[in-house]
Write a protein that holds these residues in place. Structure first.
Motif, short mmCIF file in Angstrom:
data_model
loop_
_atom_site.label_atom_id
_atom_site.label_comp_id
_atom_site.label_asym_id
_atom_site.label_seq_id
_atom_site.Cartn_x
_atom_site.Cartn_y
_atom_site.Cartn_z
N VAL A 332 0.82 -1.21 0.00
CA VAL A 332 0.00 0.00 0.00
C VAL A 332 0.86 1.26 0.00
O VAL A 332 0.56 2.24 -0.70
CB VAL A 332 -0.95 0.00 1.22
N VAL A 333 1.95 1.27 0.76
CA VAL A 333 2.68 2.52 1.03
C VAL A 333 4.04 2.58 0.32
O VAL A 333 4.62 3.65 0.22
CB VAL A 333 2.88 2.70 2.56
N GLU A 336 4.41 5.09 -2.62
CA GLU A 336 4.15 6.43 -2.09
C GLU A 336 5.35 6.92 -1.28
O GLU A 336 5.75 8.09 -1.38
CB GLU A 336 2.90 6.41 -1.23
N ASP A 461 -7.50 -2.28 2.22
CA ASP A 461 -6.63 -1.18 2.63
C ASP A 461 -6.14 -0.38 1.42
O ASP A 461 -6.05 0.85 1.47
CB ASP A 461 -5.43 -1.70 3.42
N TYR A 462 -5.78 -1.09 0.35
CA TYR A 462 -5.23 -0.42 -0.84
C TYR A 462 -6.24 0.57 -1.43
O TYR A 462 -5.91 1.73 -1.71
CB TYR A 462 -4.86 -1.48 -1.88
N CYS A 465 -6.96 3.50 1.05
CA CYS A 465 -5.91 4.52 1.11
C CYS A 465 -5.86 5.37 -0.16
O CYS A 465 -5.27 6.45 -0.16
CB CYS A 465 -4.55 3.86 1.35
N LEU A 470 -4.89 11.91 0.78
CA LEU A 470 -4.03 11.97 -0.38
C LEU A 470 -3.28 13.30 -0.47
O LEU A 470 -3.74 14.33 0.03
CB LEU A 470 -4.86 11.77 -1.65
N SER A 476 0.46 11.76 4.67
CA SER A 476 -0.29 10.70 3.99
C SER A 476 0.34 9.33 4.26
O SER A 476 -0.37 8.35 4.50
CB SER A 476 -0.30 10.95 2.48
N HIS A 480 -1.60 6.24 6.01
CA HIS A 480 -1.78 4.97 5.31
C HIS A 480 -1.05 3.82 6.01
O HIS A 480 -1.57 2.70 6.09
CB HIS A 480 -1.31 5.12 3.87
N ILE A 483 -3.11 2.83 8.98
CA ILE A 483 -4.27 2.01 8.60
C ILE A 483 -3.85 0.55 8.44
O ILE A 483 -4.50 -0.37 8.97
CB ILE A 483 -4.90 2.53 7.30
N CYS A 484 -2.74 0.32 7.72
CA CYS A 484 -2.25 -1.05 7.52
C CYS A 484 -1.79 -1.68 8.83
O CYS A 484 -2.06 -2.86 9.09
CB CYS A 484 -1.09 -1.05 6.52
#
Length: 520
Positions: A332-333, A336, A461-462, A465, A470, A476, A480, A483-484
């Motif tokens: 997910v991260v 980013e 989650d993906y 997020c 954002l 961010s 994120h 959250i994970c």
């Protein structure tokens, strides 16, 4: 020689691993940022390539460390000082030979460097003395085997891994600060490597001083040396461990070599920024499982199989929670983080982050199984299976890198792991470690369910997020990652809360929470 229970030692080791590793992770990213801004992409690629080559040379260690640690568990539990002295003296002698062997192998590698680096001549035009830089990396590796490095074994085997953790993390933080200052004031790559060498030596000396103070008897000369039969047994274990280590090293240490040969150092530099996630988590896993493996080895000598099996299942669940969180966090991260940290040009598009996360999850499971196998002394069983994994990895890496680039190298490693370690190691543990008292089918059913829970949670989650927090930069990323970090463990605990191993974990946390509150 032991002042705490196995559980307390494991918890102290575990907490010291988690807490300090976060600090080291931050320092590593800061050093990497300064490194890129002062030295550039070529040196970053060289750093990744040479680190991988020397990881291959470290195969000369042959698994001696693991074999000797296993031999130390029983005499430590019986406080047999004379036998401990004999084993430590043997360990010292072997490590000296290993350091010499690595040095010789490294020197022999120098003529082959032009064949391992695409556009090798371009480095000379940039003023980079590749051979000299490689020699510096070689000295750094050899230093890890010399200068009293063997003495940390007695601390580890005595279930005091947290002492090793604290020292190594303090040295790492100070080394990172010195390297940052040096890169800013004198941006010379050779000085950067020399600082690493100096701190490897300093760390080993500190380990030796602490070991001497905690266990002064280890400095006595051995009354009797290890006999031929025992040396032969250690040698047999080392040969089996060598095959396991060979597979582990080839799975990752050849990645940068393959990328350098087929795609060039620029791609190695891109990959190495993502690879720092892998190495950081790999170090964390190693510290965690080292912190409990000595207690597991001690428990195995007591022959309390029911309790040992319960702790095995609890360890498996903890492994899944940590590995699953790292998996989804990278998925997910990952992109980013690279985008905010270094910029869009350093990002490798999906599904690379997903594959790297899956590889990290595989690493967690493989590390846990490997540690359990080592603490049970299962070195000979299926010792040729790692060769199969190594061949699969090399073949698929060379085939897939041509059609899929960097993603193909990662996918080849996953194929090799899932077709060998992930299904065969549990069979070995259940058959030889637990003597077929329990069904291995339970292990596979549980882990398939764990993986599906993690995968579904990760997909949710993906997409979540992509809608929340954002374009806020580092804020961010923290949102994120949070959250994970919350959803994956919670999902697993909610679905598995009725299981015996889950209740055991919660019970231990509750017990020590009450203890610390009482102390407070």
């Amino acid at each position: 020689m032991k002042s705490h229970s196995r559980t307390t030692n494991s918890l102290l080791n575990f907490c010291s691993s988690i807490g300090a590793q976060l600090i080291v992770m931050i320092m590593n990213f800061v050093v990497r940022t300064v490194f890129i801004s002062t030295l550039g992409k070529e040196y970053l690629g060289i750093n990744g390539l040479f680190s991988n080559i020397l990881s291959l040379l470290s195969l000369a260690e042959l698994g001696v460390g693991s074999a000797i640690l296993f031999k130390l568990y029983e005499p430590i539990s019986k406080n047999d000082q004379e036998r401990i002295i004999s084993l430590m003296h043997f360990y010292k002698t072997i490590y000296r030979y290993i350091g010499i062997a690595v040095a010789i192998l490294g020197v022999c590698m120098i003529p082959f460097l032009p064949y391992l680096i695409k556009n090798y001549q371009r480095l000379a035009t940039l003023g980079i003395n590749t051979a000299f830089v490689f020699v510096l990396y070689l000295v750094n590796t050899v230093s890890s085997y010399l200068f009293l490095a063997y003495k940390s074994a007695i601390i580890k085997a005595n279930q005091k891994e947290y002492i090793i953790n604290i020292i190594s993390y303090l040295v790492t933080v100070i080394r990172s600060l010195v390297q940052i200052v040096a890169l800013i004031l004198i941006p010379v790559f050779e000085i950067y490597v020399l600082i690493s060498i100096l701190f490897v030596i300093v760390q080993n000396i500190i380990f030796a001083i602490v070991a001497n103070r905690m266990y002064p008897f280890i400095n006595r000369k051995p009354v009797r040396r290890i006999g031929k039969e025992e040396r032969r047994a250690v040698a047999n274990d080392c040969r089996a461990l060598f095959l396991y280590k060979l597979n582990t090293v080839v799975l990752k240490s050849t990645d940068n070599i393959v990328l350098s040969m087929f795609l060039g150092l620029d791609k190695v530099a891109l990959y190495s920024n993502y690879y720092i996630f892998y190495t950081t988590i790999q170090t964390l896993f190693a510290k965690i499982y080292n912190s409990i493996s000595h207690s597991l080895g001690n428990l195995h000598t007591t022959n309390h199989k029911e309790r040992e099996y319960l702790i095995f299942k609890a360890t498996d669940l903890i492994t899944v929670i940590i590995g699953g969180t790292a998996f989804i966090g990278l998925f997910v991260v990952g992109d980013e983080f690279i985008r905010v940290w270094l910029g869009e040009t350093w990002v490798i598009s999906q599904p690379f982050s997903f594959l790297l996360g899956l590889e990290v999850y595989t690493l967690a499971i493989r590390t846990a199984l490997g540690k359990y196998r080592a603490t049970m002394g299962l070195f000979q069983q299926a010792k040729y299976r790692p060769l199969v994994g190594m061949i699969i990895n090399l073949v698929f890496s060379i085939l897939l890198v041509r059609v899929w680039g960097i993603g193909g190298v990662i996918f080849a490693t996953i194929i090799a792991d899932w077709s060998t370690f992930m299904w065969f190691d549990p069979i070995i543990l259940y058959k030889y470690g637990f003597k077929d008292r329990y069904s291995v089918r339970e292990y596979f059913v549980n882990n398939i369910r764990y993986f599906l829970i993690i995968l579904v949670t990760g997909v949710i989650d993906y997409f979540l997020c992509m809608k929340i927090g954002l374009n806020l930069g580092w804020i961010s990323i923290f949102i994120h990652a949070g959250i994970c970090g919350i959803t994956v463990p919670c999902a697993l605990l909610v679905f598995e809360h009725k299981k015996e191993e889950c209740k055991y974990i919660i019970g231990i946390l509750g017990r020590y929470k009450g203890y610390f509150l009482k102390k407070k």
